[in-house]
Each structure stands twice: as C-alpha cells, then as structure tokens.
Motif scaffolding. Structure first.
Motif, mmCIF file in Angstrom:
data_model
loop_
_atom_site.group_PDB
_atom_site.id
_atom_site.type_symbol
_atom_site.label_atom_id
_atom_site.label_comp_id
_atom_site.label_asym_id
_atom_site.label_seq_id
_atom_site.Cartn_x
_atom_site.Cartn_y
_atom_site.Cartn_z
ATOM 1 N N GLY A 1 28.639 40.624 48.371
ATOM 2 C CA GLY A 1 29.533 41.746 48.129
ATOM 3 C C GLY A 1 29.450 42.258 46.697
ATOM 4 N N GLN A 2 29.986 43.440 46.487
ATOM 5 C CA GLN A 2 30.059 44.036 45.158
ATOM 6 C C GLN A 2 31.523 44.146 44.726
ATOM 7 N N LEU A 3 31.722 44.081 43.423
ATOM 8 C CA LEU A 3 33.071 44.163 42.873
ATOM 9 C C LEU A 3 33.481 45.622 42.706
ATOM 10 N N LYS A 4 34.669 45.944 43.182
ATOM 11 C CA LYS A 4 35.215 47.292 43.085
ATOM 12 C C LYS A 4 36.553 47.227 42.340
ATOM 13 N N PRO A 5 36.876 48.258 41.552
ATOM 14 C CA PRO A 5 38.164 48.280 40.853
ATOM 15 C C PRO A 5 39.326 48.261 41.843
ATOM 16 N N THR A 6 40.384 47.567 41.496
ATOM 17 C CA THR A 6 41.562 47.480 42.364
ATOM 18 C C THR A 6 42.461 48.696 42.140
ATOM 19 N N VAL A 7 41.899 49.871 42.401
ATOM 20 C CA VAL A 7 42.651 51.126 42.285
ATOM 21 C C VAL A 7 42.772 51.746 43.670
ATOM 22 N N ILE A 8 43.821 52.545 43.851
ATOM 23 C CA ILE A 8 44.071 53.191 45.133
ATOM 24 C C ILE A 8 43.515 54.606 45.085
ATOM 25 N N CYS B 1 34.195 39.468 50.379
ATOM 26 C CA CYS B 1 35.023 38.266 50.527
ATOM 27 C C CYS B 1 36.429 38.439 49.946
ATOM 28 N N THR B 2 36.728 39.603 49.361
ATOM 29 C CA THR B 2 38.020 39.950 48.744
ATOM 30 C C THR B 2 38.359 39.074 47.541
ATOM 31 N N ASN B 3 37.376 38.404 46.975
ATOM 32 C CA ASN B 3 37.603 37.630 45.754
ATOM 33 C C ASN B 3 38.064 38.550 44.623
ATOM 34 N N ILE B 4 39.038 38.094 43.830
ATOM 35 C CA ILE B 4 39.567 38.878 42.718
ATOM 36 C C ILE B 4 39.011 38.331 41.405
ATOM 37 N N CYS B 5 38.499 39.238 40.558
ATOM 38 C CA CYS B 5 37.955 38.864 39.249
ATOM 39 C C CYS B 5 38.578 39.752 38.165
ATOM 40 N N PRO B 6 38.699 39.235 36.947
ATOM 41 C CA PRO B 6 39.124 40.109 35.842
ATOM 42 C C PRO B 6 38.034 41.120 35.517
ATOM 43 N N PHE B 7 38.435 42.312 35.101
ATOM 44 C CA PHE B 7 37.494 43.373 34.739
ATOM 45 C C PHE B 7 37.064 43.130 33.294
ATOM 46 N N THR B 8 36.019 42.327 33.125
ATOM 47 C CA THR B 8 35.572 41.896 31.799
ATOM 48 C C THR B 8 34.659 42.940 31.155
ATOM 49 N N CYS C 1 29.443 40.166 43.349
ATOM 50 C CA CYS C 1 30.544 39.210 43.334
ATOM 51 C C CYS C 1 30.013 37.822 42.967
ATOM 52 N N PRO C 2 30.542 37.168 41.934
ATOM 53 C CA PRO C 2 30.038 35.844 41.548
ATOM 54 C C PRO C 2 30.303 34.772 42.606
ATOM 55 N N LYS C 3 31.395 34.930 43.346
ATOM 56 C CA LYS C 3 31.705 33.956 44.398
ATOM 57 C C LYS C 3 30.701 34.064 45.535
ATOM 58 N N CYS C 4 30.327 35.293 45.893
ATOM 59 C CA CYS C 4 29.311 35.495 46.933
ATOM 60 C C CYS C 4 27.954 34.961 46.465
ATOM 61 N N GLU C 5 27.618 35.205 45.208
ATOM 62 C CA GLU C 5 26.340 34.726 44.680
ATOM 63 C C GLU C 5 26.301 33.197 44.656
ATOM 64 N N GLU C 6 27.404 32.576 44.285
ATOM 65 C CA GLU C 6 27.460 31.106 44.283
ATOM 66 C C GLU C 6 27.279 30.558 45.691
ATOM 67 N N ARG C 7 27.926 31.207 46.650
ATOM 68 C CA ARG C 7 27.793 30.787 48.050
ATOM 69 C C ARG C 7 26.358 30.923 48.522
ATOM 70 N N GLU C 8 25.702 32.028 48.154
ATOM 71 C CA GLU C 8 24.332 32.257 48.598
ATOM 72 C C GLU C 8 23.348 31.290 47.937
ATOM 73 N N ASN C 9 23.612 30.929 46.685
ATOM 74 C CA ASN C 9 22.767 29.935 46.019
ATOM 75 C C ASN C 9 22.850 28.595 46.745
ATOM 76 N N THR C 10 24.051 28.244 47.160
ATOM 77 C CA THR C 10 24.249 26.992 47.904
ATOM 78 C C THR C 10 23.530 27.054 49.243
ATOM 79 N N ARG C 11 23.652 28.179 49.938
ATOM 80 C CA ARG C 11 22.990 28.343 51.233
ATOM 81 C C ARG C 11 21.474 28.284 51.087
ATOM 82 N N ALA C 12 20.964 28.873 50.004
ATOM 83 C CA ALA C 12 19.514 28.857 49.780
ATOM 84 C C ALA C 12 19.021 27.431 49.563
ATOM 85 N N GLU C 13 19.786 26.642 48.810
ATOM 86 C CA GLU C 13 19.417 25.245 48.568
ATOM 87 C C GLU C 13 19.420 24.431 49.852
#
Length: 272
Positions: free
Chosen positions: A210-217, A167-174, A189-201
C-alpha cells in the motif's frame, strides 16, 4: 432568534465592534468556535483561492489539469497520473509550510478561552494542527462522544498523519515522507514493506504494498467519524451560549449543516 454580531476588520466601526465582541465573549460561559483557513494565513500558510495561493501555484505546473481549487480536493478527479501527481505535490508543499508555521494570535486567543474555562469546542476546517501547538487537546478518534474531552474537532482531517490505503496503518507525516510527496509521489507503507520482506524470506508469493495517503477529508469522501461529530455537535448545541466564527466564508456544505445545528439557540459572533 439568535443575536448576531459581525466584525469586519476593514470596518470603520472596528473599535465599537471589538468592544461588542468583547462584551459578548466576556459574559459567555461555553463558547463554540468554527474556524477556517483565514486564521492561519498570518502563520505563513496561504489560502487556496487567492491570486498567490497554493492552487494557482499548482495550476501553473499542471495547466489544464485542475479547473478550480476545489478539483485538488475532489476524490472523483484524483484518478489520472497528472491529477494524482499534482495532489501529492500539493500535499508535500502544504506540509512543508505547516512544519515551518507558528500559531497565530487567534490560536492564542482560543487557548486563552480554554484556560479561562470558557471554551466548549473548536470545530476547525483547517488541517494544519496549529491548535495542538498552543496546547489544545485534539482527539481525532472520538472514542467517547457523551463526555468527549477533545477541545478541537478537525472537520477535514489533519496533515499530521498518513494512512496506508491497503492495511490502514497510521504513520506520522515526517520530513522524509514530505520530500517524497514534493516529488509528486506517495511513499510506500513501511508496515506493508516489512510484511513483504518477511514473505519473500519465507518464499511466499508477494502481496500488494500500500501507499501512504494524508489523513484529510476530500470532496466526495465520507468522514470516518461523521456520525460521532454530529452527535458531539448536538450535545454542544445544548450547552453552548456563544458561537464564534473566524476565518471562514462557510462555503463548505458540511460546515453549513454544522452551523445550522449550532446557531439555533444562542448568540453568534462572526469575525471576517
């Protein structure tokens, strides 16, 4: 033809060469700087290719998987379980080193140039974001090219952020995500997981998380802001009067192209 001053810290003529660098920088009004991994080694971030560098550490854990340090950043090779796991581990370890790192005297020197209104731009190959810790402005979106306010252009991206590959969501690398990468895994991805929880309900069928990947080239990647960076470099070429190169061997093809653009019309200071 540009005037080139090369400074090697192992040279017997250090004092003379340092005075030469000081003289050129003192008279300059708009400095452009290209930096590489060498300026961050004293911050506690080892380079990738030395005998005790990060590549050899990963290579020892994954024998036969990576032939060279470049393989760790080659998007075409990151397709097997072992290469992906090795890359994730590498990113986790590197991020942990960056979190504990402090800006070096070189970073402070660059900030001093900015405070003296002598800094036009920094083009860095580093992904450690240490420039931001000394107060330099980093705008990795480059929404404005004509009057770009960013003092630092990150040529290879940054490890300060993660992007979802779905989903191209951007998160801080915590630190939490860092721990997951150090296990050789990529966090969901927390945004994808939140969306899927809503869909499941709602009783809807599941979608891909999706999975989070570092924003490196990586090698083989196209920089999402490559066009903007080239336009900024051309504008900087027309205004800068001094190019300072520090901590890099300039082996990366894209950086070589950038150097050719920038060095055509003004004095170059190389610090090795």
């Amino acid at each position: 033809m540009e005037e080139i001053v090369k400074l090697s810290l192992k040279s017997e003529n250090d004092c003379f060469l340092i005075r030469e660098v000081n003289r050129h920088v003192a008279k300059a009004k708009n400095c452009v700087i290209i930096t590489g991994a060498g300026i961050s080694c004293s911050a506690g971030i080892p380079d990738f290719i030395s005998s005790d560098g990060l590549y050899n550490m990963i290579k020892s854990q994954y024998p036969g998987v990576f032939r060279s340090g470049k393989d760790l950043f080659d998007v075409q090779l990151l397709r097997t379980h072992d290469t992906i796991k090795g890359f994730n581990l590498f990113m986790g370890i590197l991020k942990e080193l960056i979190v504990n790192a402090k800006p070096t005297a070189t970073h402070s020197f660059i900030k001093k140039l900015a405070d003296m209104k002598k800094l036009k731009r920094v083009y860095t190959q580093n992904i450690d974001n240490l420039e931001e810790l000394v107060g330099l402005d980093i705008d990795w979106q480059f929404e404005r090219v004509k009057n770009c306010k960013a003092q630092v252009v990150q040529l290879h991206g940054t490890l300060s952020k993660l992007r979802c590959n779905a989903c191209t969501n951007i998160c801080p690398f915590t630190p939490q995500y860092c721990d997951i990468f150090k296990k050789g895994k990529a966090p969901n991805c927390p945004k994808c997981e939140e969306r899927e929880n809503t869909r499941a309900e709602q009783g809807l069928r599941p979608h891909f998380i999706g999975q989070l990947k570092p924003t490196v080239i990586l090698y083989g990647d196209t920089h999402p802001k490559g066009l903007e960076i080239s336009q900024i470099a051309i504008r900087d070429q027309n205004k800068a009067d001094c190019l300072i190169i520090m901590g890099t061997s300039l082996r990366i093809p894209g950086v070589k192209i950038l150097l050719r653009v920038l060095q055509e019309r003004f004095m170059v200071v190389t610090v090795a």
